[in-house]
Design an enzyme around this catalytic site. Structure first.
Site, short mmCIF file in Angstrom:
data_model
loop_
_atom_site.label_atom_id
_atom_site.label_comp_id
_atom_site.label_asym_id
_atom_site.label_seq_id
_atom_site.Cartn_x
_atom_site.Cartn_y
_atom_site.Cartn_z
N HIS A 1 -0.66 12.11 8.35
CA HIS A 1 -0.22 10.81 8.87
C HIS A 1 -1.32 10.17 9.71
O HIS A 1 -2.01 10.84 10.47
CB HIS A 1 1.01 10.99 9.76
N THR B 1 7.65 -1.82 -7.89
CA THR B 1 8.04 -3.05 -8.58
C THR B 1 8.42 -4.10 -7.55
O THR B 1 8.66 -3.80 -6.38
CB THR B 1 9.26 -2.81 -9.49
N PRO C 1 7.97 19.75 -1.81
CA PRO C 1 6.53 19.56 -2.03
C PRO C 1 6.16 18.18 -2.56
O PRO C 1 5.00 17.98 -2.95
CB PRO C 1 6.22 20.64 -3.08
N ASP D 1 18.15 6.62 0.70
CA ASP D 1 17.40 6.02 1.81
C ASP D 1 17.77 4.55 1.81
O ASP D 1 17.40 3.82 0.88
CB ASP D 1 15.90 6.21 1.62
N ASN E 1 11.90 8.69 6.30
CA ASN E 1 10.48 8.49 6.52
C ASN E 1 10.32 8.17 8.00
O ASN E 1 11.30 8.13 8.74
CB ASN E 1 9.94 7.37 5.64
N HIS F 1 13.05 11.86 10.70
CA HIS F 1 11.77 12.02 11.40
C HIS F 1 11.90 11.74 12.90
O HIS F 1 10.94 11.93 13.64
CB HIS F 1 10.73 11.04 10.85
#
Length: 431
Positions: free
Chosen positions: A29, A108, A229, A300, A329, A356
């Site tokens: 990050h 998109t 992963p 999400d 996120n 997070h």
């Protein structure tokens, strides 16, 4: 009471938020992550809050959409989608694919619109709830639980950002091996009471990450464990890891890229597969579900287009017998509050949600949301139940204004190149 819900103003405030040196398969990050704070102001004096990604392409779309929505009613939620559909997207801002921050796949115009739209929808719901004196979960049909469980989100991480990089320090230290991951999990449990653990993988060779999961299982017997992963493995590597870890995993998340690969792993692995990568739009559901490629979808609301679309997704998942939970996120408290409200309304939410938020040392709220026993209590206050701290907002916006532009678009590979100038984004599959 005058409840004129005409939108009189929409304020857009991009911010840069401190982000610790967490590792993923794309790199590390950056020291700060862009977020966009949306405020919807109505004629009756209510102000609703929303939050989404703050990269420049999102901000450039949010500005004309804000202009189109001003003068409309905050409770005219269905019109949000039609107005967003009429808002042009600069084709040069569509990269073809997005490979950052755990999000990967074809970028998109519609996906970009939905990510921006989500913040406007949440802000309108917050304003509507404040005007009516009702919590957002009531506007969504009512809560079915009083608390929402979250999982400890474990990362391999460095102790510090590279020398010469301005960043906010923390006391977490490095976690680069199984012992470091276990110690991180122990601190998460002590500080926040988490009882399930998810490790972000795809960073080290699979055998090292298998060892880390085994160490977690030994240290926390009976606790649900997940490994993600981000599609870094081939089908055969995914099957090897699934075979090695077996019943230790609650689920394996996005071990390989694409629905066909996930379907092959699902058919042979004997371990439930979760995704936030091969099912990110309604159009992608049919192939994934009919091929039994995934057993859990991690929604999400940012890229599904808001809280009501999240409920629609959950209903489709129930129809097909697919589990549902939530992806995360880097986000602030506005998004955590929105996640908690919609999660409170979803029946059969059997898997702790991702967040997070414990990693974020900064926020724009007057009071941080709390995790007690690994869960967030669902607010019954009007709207989202959170209040904006304008001083903090101004501070993080000033950081954005002062930036030379290098941090306004998240790029984990760029952060890696600070210490390794030859670093390039690894090809997929990585192993």
């Amino acid at each position: 009471m005058n409840r004129d819900l005409t939108i009189t103003d929409i304020r857009l405030t991009p911010v840069l938020v401190a982000d610790p040196p967490l590792l993923n398969t794309q790199g590390v990050h950056q020291p700060h992550t862009p977020r966009l704070i949306v405020e919807v102001v109505t004629a009756d004096g209510s102000t609703g809050l929303g939050e989404t990604y703050g990269d420049t392409k999102y901000l450039e779309l949010a500005r004309p959409l804000a202009d189109r929505l001003t003068g409309r009613r905050a409770d005219d939620l269905n019109r949000l989608f039609s107005e967003a559909g009429r808002t042009a997207v600069d084709a040069s801002r569509i990269s073809g694919r997005v490979d950052a921050g755990g999000l990967r796949g074809v970028q998109t115009a519609d996906k970009l619109r939905l990510s921006v739209l989500s913040a406007f929808e949440v802000a309108c719901l917050d304003a509507l709830g404040k005007s009516l004196g009702l919590p957002v979960h009531t506007l969504l049909g009512g809560k079915v639980r009083d608390t929402v469980e979250y999982s400890a989100y474990l990362f391999y991480r460095r102790a510090h950002h590279p020398e010469g990089v301005t960043a906010q320090e923390d006391d977490w230290g490095a976690a680069l091996d199984p012992a470091g991951v276990v110690e991180q999990a122990r601190r998460f449990k002590e500080r926040y009471g988490f009882t399930s653990f998810k490790l972000k993988g795809g960073v080290f060779p699979p055998d090292e990450e298998i060892a880390a999961v085994r160490a977690l299982a030994d240290a926390f017997p009976g606790h649900p464990l997940r490994l993600d992963p981000n599609g870094a493995w081939s089908v055969e590597t995914s099957l090897k890891v699934a075979g090695e870890l077996g019943s230790l995993l609650e689920y394996l998340e996005d071990p390989t890229l694409g629905t066909p690969g996930m379907a092959e792993v699902a058919a042979r692995a004997g371990v439930p597969l979760a995704t936030n990568m091969c099912v990110t739009t309604f159009a992608e559901i049919e192939e994934a579900f009919t091929r039994n490629a995934v057993q859990i979808v991690l929604s999400d609301h940012h890229y599904w287009g808001g809280l009501r679309n999240t409920q629609h997704l959950a209903a489709i998942c129930r129809t097909f017998g697919v589990g549902v939970s939530m992806h995360s996120n880097t986000h602030l408290g506005i998004s955590l509050a929105a996640m908690t409200h919609v999660a409170a309304t979803v029946p059969g939410l059997r898997h702790a949600c991702d967040s997070h938020y414990p990693w974020q040392s900064e926020d724009v709220l007057t009071e941080r949301l709390r995790f007690d026993d690994g869960a967030v209590r669902v607010s019954d206050a009007p709207g989202l139940g959170v209040e904006l701290d304008r001083d903090r907002l101004a501070l993080l916006h000033r950081r954005w204004l002062d930036d030379d532009g290098s941090l306004r678009d998240r790029d984990d590979a760029a952060a890696m190149r600070v210490t390794d100038p030859d670093w390039t984004t690894p090809p997929m599959p990585r192993w």
